[in-house]
Design an enzyme around this catalytic site. Structure first.
Site, PDB file in Angstrom:
ATOM      1  N   GLY A   5       2.072   2.477  -2.651  1.00 36.65           N
ATOM      2  CA  GLY A   5       1.984   3.068  -3.988  1.00 36.65           C
ATOM      3  C   GLY A   5       2.751   2.223  -4.993  1.00 36.65           C
ATOM      4  N   THR A   6       2.821   0.940  -4.694  1.00 40.19           N
ATOM      5  CA  THR A   6       3.572  -0.025  -5.514  1.00 40.19           C
ATOM      6  C   THR A   6       3.175   0.016  -6.988  1.00 40.19           C
ATOM      7  OG1 THR A   6       3.204  -1.428  -3.575  1.00 40.19           O
ATOM      8  CG2 THR A   6       4.376  -2.423  -5.441  1.00 40.19           C
ATOM      9  N   THR A   7       1.868  -0.091  -7.229  1.00 39.22           N
ATOM     10  CA  THR A   7       1.373  -0.176  -8.609  1.00 39.22           C
ATOM     11  C   THR A   7       1.725   1.097  -9.380  1.00 39.22           C
ATOM     12  OG1 THR A   7      -0.496  -1.298  -7.552  1.00 39.22           O
ATOM     13  CG2 THR A   7      -0.660  -0.883  -9.922  1.00 39.22           C
ATOM     14  N   TRP A   8       1.636   2.191  -8.686  1.00 41.00           N
ATOM     15  CA  TRP A   8       1.984   3.499  -9.292  1.00 41.00           C
ATOM     16  C   TRP A   8       3.447   3.474  -9.750  1.00 41.00           C
ATOM     17  CZ3 TRP A   8       1.786   8.699  -6.062  1.00 41.00           C
ATOM     18  CH2 TRP A   8       1.765   9.778  -6.950  1.00 41.00           C
ATOM     19  N   SER A  25      -4.866   2.735   4.026  1.00 33.72           N
ATOM     20  CA  SER A  25      -4.990   2.097   2.722  1.00 33.72           C
ATOM     21  C   SER A  25      -5.002   0.569   2.875  1.00 33.72           C
ATOM     22  CB  SER A  25      -3.825   2.545   1.833  1.00 33.72           C
ATOM     23  OG  SER A  25      -3.913   1.968   0.563  1.00 33.72           O
ATOM     24  N   LYS A  60       0.778  -1.238   0.000  1.00 31.56           N
ATOM     25  CA  LYS A  60       0.000   0.000   0.000  1.00 31.56           C
ATOM     26  C   LYS A  60       0.813   1.294   0.000  1.00 31.56           C
ATOM     27  CE  LYS A  60      -3.318  -1.148  -0.651  1.00 31.56           C
ATOM     28  NZ  LYS A  60      -3.598  -1.908  -1.908  1.00 31.56           N
ATOM     29  N   HIS A  71       7.512  -7.163  -1.823  1.00 34.36           N
ATOM     30  CA  HIS A  71       7.191  -6.504  -0.548  1.00 34.36           C
ATOM     31  C   HIS A  71       8.066  -7.090   0.575  1.00 34.36           C
ATOM     32  CE1 HIS A  71       3.727  -4.497  -2.163  1.00 34.36           C
ATOM     33  NE2 HIS A  71       2.916  -5.514  -2.173  1.00 34.36           N
ATOM     34  N   MET A  95      -4.822   6.364 -14.022  1.00 32.98           N
ATOM     35  CA  MET A  95      -4.600   4.972 -13.594  1.00 32.98           C
ATOM     36  C   MET A  95      -5.867   4.343 -13.016  1.00 32.98           C
ATOM     37  SD  MET A  95      -0.677   4.621 -12.215  1.00 32.98           S
ATOM     38  CE  MET A  95      -0.989   3.008 -11.548  1.00 32.98           C
TER      39      MET A  95
HETATM   40  P1  A3P Z   1      -5.202   4.674  -1.192  1.00 33.60           P
HETATM   41  O1  A3P Z   1      -5.810   3.410  -0.688  1.00 33.60           O
HETATM   42  O2  A3P Z   1      -4.783   5.590  -0.079  1.00 33.60           O
HETATM   43  O3  A3P Z   1      -6.031   5.364  -2.205  1.00 33.60           O
HETATM   44  P2  A3P Z   1      -0.255  -0.389  -3.679  1.00 33.60           P
HETATM   45  O4  A3P Z   1      -0.159  -0.286  -5.174  1.00 33.60           O
HETATM   46  O5  A3P Z   1       1.058  -0.467  -2.984  1.00 33.60           O
HETATM   47  O6  A3P Z   1      -1.215  -1.455  -3.280  1.00 33.60           O
HETATM   48  O7  A3P Z   1      -0.841   0.991  -3.163  1.00 33.60           O
HETATM   49  C1  A3P Z   1      -2.167   1.386  -3.378  1.00 33.60           C
HETATM   50  C2  A3P Z   1      -2.294   2.825  -2.965  1.00 33.60           C
HETATM   51  O8  A3P Z   1      -1.601   3.641  -3.933  1.00 33.60           O
HETATM   52  C3  A3P Z   1      -3.741   3.291  -2.961  1.00 33.60           C
HETATM   53  O9  A3P Z   1      -3.830   4.285  -1.932  1.00 33.60           O
HETATM   54  C4  A3P Z   1      -3.855   3.897  -4.349  1.00 33.60           C
HETATM   55  O10 A3P Z   1      -4.918   4.806  -4.502  1.00 33.60           O
HETATM   56  C5  A3P Z   1      -2.507   4.582  -4.469  1.00 33.60           C
HETATM   57  N1  A3P Z   1      -2.190   4.885  -5.871  1.00 33.60           N
HETATM   58  C6  A3P Z   1      -2.123   4.033  -6.914  1.00 33.60           C
HETATM   59  N2  A3P Z   1      -1.884   4.694  -8.058  1.00 33.60           N
HETATM   60  C7  A3P Z   1      -1.800   6.000  -7.735  1.00 33.60           C
HETATM   61  C8  A3P Z   1      -1.580   7.188  -8.485  1.00 33.60           C
HETATM   62  N3  A3P Z   1      -1.431   7.163  -9.800  1.00 33.60           N
HETATM   63  N4  A3P Z   1      -1.540   8.366  -7.822  1.00 33.60           N
HETATM   64  C9  A3P Z   1      -1.711   8.403  -6.479  1.00 33.60           C
HETATM   65  N5  A3P Z   1      -1.933   7.316  -5.711  1.00 33.60           N
HETATM   66  C10 A3P Z   1      -1.978   6.123  -6.331  1.00 33.60           C
END
Ligand code: A3P
Length: 296
Positions: free
Chosen positions: A50-53, A139, A48, A109, A235
């Protein structure tokens, strides 16, 4: 009686850390011996953060802004989750990674000591993304609720907060993970970055990441394209990044891209909970000065 009511599907303890069944012991064993290549790029995060980002951004930097390809293949296939075994689809991250052409962008992770041995024996690049632990915890709470891989948590926010602070969550203690990777910050192949900085000035962060990835010749146009493609709204609506097709996530409960903001913790933590968190943080992170930002 167990201290916590919630049990993760396939829950087990591996080398002192709690894991869900989607990172089973045999996979964690195999990860240790995973054949790391010199040109691999690792995305290292606690869940959580912001991994996917970061996966989407780094994959695009490494692939010279190939948005066309990013639009037709899921981010979790372009950038596999190393220690993950999908027990339903029978997909294993490290098996997906093995035949991939270089340079691979691999997500993990894992705390430092459980990461592949080769991660520090090679010059592979490791981008470690940190996020302030209060937002991260909120999150994680919502992800625990929405995801069947985590057993669709039915408990309350205070219960989850207690579990998080106790390290009784999948992948173990956030404190443990954070201290371990922070200790590696002087390694020239480790780059620490912050979710909040990405929120503040994404283009600047993309440029800095590009330099770290030996792509300092990235054009302004490519930086612009990546930043636009990777903004929250883009995204959130992009089927290749929003995980809407992932069977385990019930987006009606909470989508993966939920709020994407800094400071949402204030809508969950009471003043007492925040004070308690600060106290525990000070105790567990004594002498460690990580510049977390709790609001912008
Ligand atoms: P929130 O639950 O606070 O919205 P992970 O990818 O590690 O699981 O993290 C998910 C978190 O990253 C979520 O936070 C998600 O909304 C946030 N996130 C994913 N893509 C994002 C982006 N492009 N900009 C900002 N936050 C992002």
């Amino acid at each position: 009686m167990e201290k916590y009511k919630h049990v993760l599907p396939g829950q087990h303890v591996y080398k002192g850390r709690l894991f869900f069944g989607f990172s089973p012991p045999d996979v964690l064993d195999a990860v240790k011996d995973f054949d790391v290549r010199e040109d691999d790029v690792f995305i290292v995060t606690y869940p959580k953060a912001g991994t996917t980002w970061l996966q989407e951004i780094v994959w695009l930097i490494v692939n010279d802004g190939n948005i066309q390809k990013a639009k037709v293949e899921q981010v979790y296939f372009r950038s596999p989750f190393l220690e993950f075994k999908d027990l339903v689809l029978n997909e294993v991250g490290l098996e997906l990674a093995k035949p991939m052409p270089s340079p691979r962008v691999i997500k993990t992770h894992l705390p430092v000591d459980l990461a592949p041995t080769g991660i520090f024996k090679t010059k592979c690049k490791k981008l470690v993304l940190f996020r302030n632990p209060k937002d991260l915890c909120v999150s994680y709470f919502h992800f625990y609720r929405s995801s069947s891989s985590f057993g669709n948590f039915q408990g309350s926010w205070p219960e989850f907060l207690e579990m998080f602070l106790d390290g009784h969550v999948d992948h173990g203690s956030w404190f443990d993970f954070t201290k371990g990777w922070w200790d590696k910050r002087d390694n020239s192949d480790v780059y620490i970055l912050y979710y909040e900085d990405m929120k503040k000035d994404l283009k600047n962060e993309i440029k800095k990441m590009s330099c770290f990835l030996d792509k300092s010749d990235i054009s302004e146009d490519t930086v612009d394209k990546i930043a636009n493609h990777c903004c929250f709204e883009s995204m959130r609506t992009n089927p290749m990044t929003n995980h809407h097709d992932v069977y385990s996530i019930n987006k009606e409960i909470s989508p993966l891209l939920r709020k994407g903001m800094v400071g949402d913790w204030k809508s969950h933590f009471t003043v007492e909970q925040s004070g308690y968190f600060d106290l525990l943080y000070a105790e567990k992170m004594k002498g460690i000065d990580i510049p977390f930002q709790y609001q912008l």
